[in-house]
Enzyme design. Structure first.
Site, PDB file in Angstrom:
ATOM      1  N   GLU A 222       0.873  -1.173   0.000  1.00  0.00           N
ATOM      2  CA  GLU A 222       0.000   0.000   0.000  1.00  0.00           C
ATOM      3  C   GLU A 222       0.912   1.226   0.000  1.00  0.00           C
ATOM      4  OE1 GLU A 222      -3.506   2.289   2.479  1.00  0.00           O
ATOM      5  OE2 GLU A 222      -2.458   0.610   3.411  1.00  0.00           O
ATOM      6  N   CYS A 256      -2.421   8.581   2.246  1.00  0.00           N
ATOM      7  CA  CYS A 256      -1.872   8.093   0.972  1.00  0.00           C
ATOM      8  C   CYS A 256      -2.766   8.429  -0.212  1.00  0.00           C
ATOM      9  CB  CYS A 256      -1.610   6.596   1.044  1.00  0.00           C
ATOM     10  SG  CYS A 256      -3.060   5.612   1.441  1.00  0.00           S
TER      11      CYS A 256
END
Length: 270
Positions: A222, A256
């Site tokens: 990720e 993110c």
């Protein structure tokens, strides 16, 4: 929180023994049963609830997070993950009928079986130290795997609270925490895992992917990126601006999927 052990790096020479311990536990097949998985999930839930005040304090010390933001984006998130998995685990574990089976294979009645992979390594991130560490950890427990968590050393207070919760709530033969930075992570990656879950930047993700490729270990990466926000001509510009500002300021911009640039329809500018 002051009564808990301080943040200390795990001795590098003890890490292979931790790996051997959780691997042996998985090979005992104990973790496969739904009863075992549910017991661990429920114990983790109450471990988090018992230390909820300490988690708020840790997130304030590490990242300056308010209690509201800590609850919204960290603590309630992982608690809801556990509730969701406990409610749906039995259904998730059932075999599934294979779709689009060739006529010649129909008499064999092929099924899709959800088998645990084995020992999992979870490498957490600092920006959401609870959510991005315990979230994948909950997934590993639910899947019937054993796991080792390596929290981010850049959020040391949250890391030591998580270690306290895991060591006091879960089966120590199956679930462990390794604390540290680059030397400890390097020692972990030198071992054979059955899956690696990493959250962080692309540079470190590349290192992990290369190391995992040596043993054909599956990885979940990720990673952060350059994310656009697109405002179309049909949008309400004022509402869009408010929402974009909230998203960019959430967690001090350390998300993110936070937008890095905005693409706007020319008709709005006109």
């Amino acid at each position: 929180m002051d009564d808990l052990p301080p943040f200390t790096h795990t001795p590098v020479d003890s890490i292979p023994a931790v790996h051997s311990r959780v691997t042996a536990k998985f090979h005992s097949h104990t973790t496969r049963s739904i009863e075992y998985r549910l017991k661990q999930l429920r114990a983790l839930y109450w471990g988090i609830k018992d230390e909820e005040p300490a988690l708020y304090e840790a997130l304030k010390l590490d990242l300056g997070k308010s209690s509201y933001e800590s609850y919204l984006a960290e603590i309630s998130w992982v608690l809801n993950d556990i509730i969701f998995m406990t409610k749906n685990l039995e259904r998730f574990m059932k075999d599934e009928k294979a779709q689009d089976t060739a006529l010649t294979n129909l008499p064999l009645r092929p099924r899709i079986r959800k088998d645990p992979l084995g020992a999992v390594l979870v490498i957490g991130a600092y920006n959401f130290p609870i959510q991005l560490s315990l979230g994948p950890f909950i997934g590993a427990i639910s899947a019937g795997c054993t796991a080792v968590l390596k929290p981010s050393e850049n959020a040391p207070h949250a890391a030591r609270i998580m270690q306290h919760i895991i060591s006091n709530s879960l089966d120590p033969e199956g679930y462990q925490v390794v604390q540290g930075a680059i030397p400890e992570t390097t020692a972990l990656l030198a071992l054979k895992w059955d899956k690696i879950f990493y959250t962080g930047n692309a540079a470190v993700g590349t290192i992990i992917a290369k190391k995992a490729a040596e043993t054909l270990t599956p990885v979940v990466l990720e990673l952060g990126g350059r994310n656009p926000a697109i405002v179309t001509k049909n949008a309400d510009p004022r509402l869009a601006a408010r929402r974009l500002l909230w998203a960019k300021l959430h967690n001090a911009g350390q998300v993110c999927v936070s937008q890095n640039y905005i693409i706007i329809d020319r008709q709005i500018l006109g």
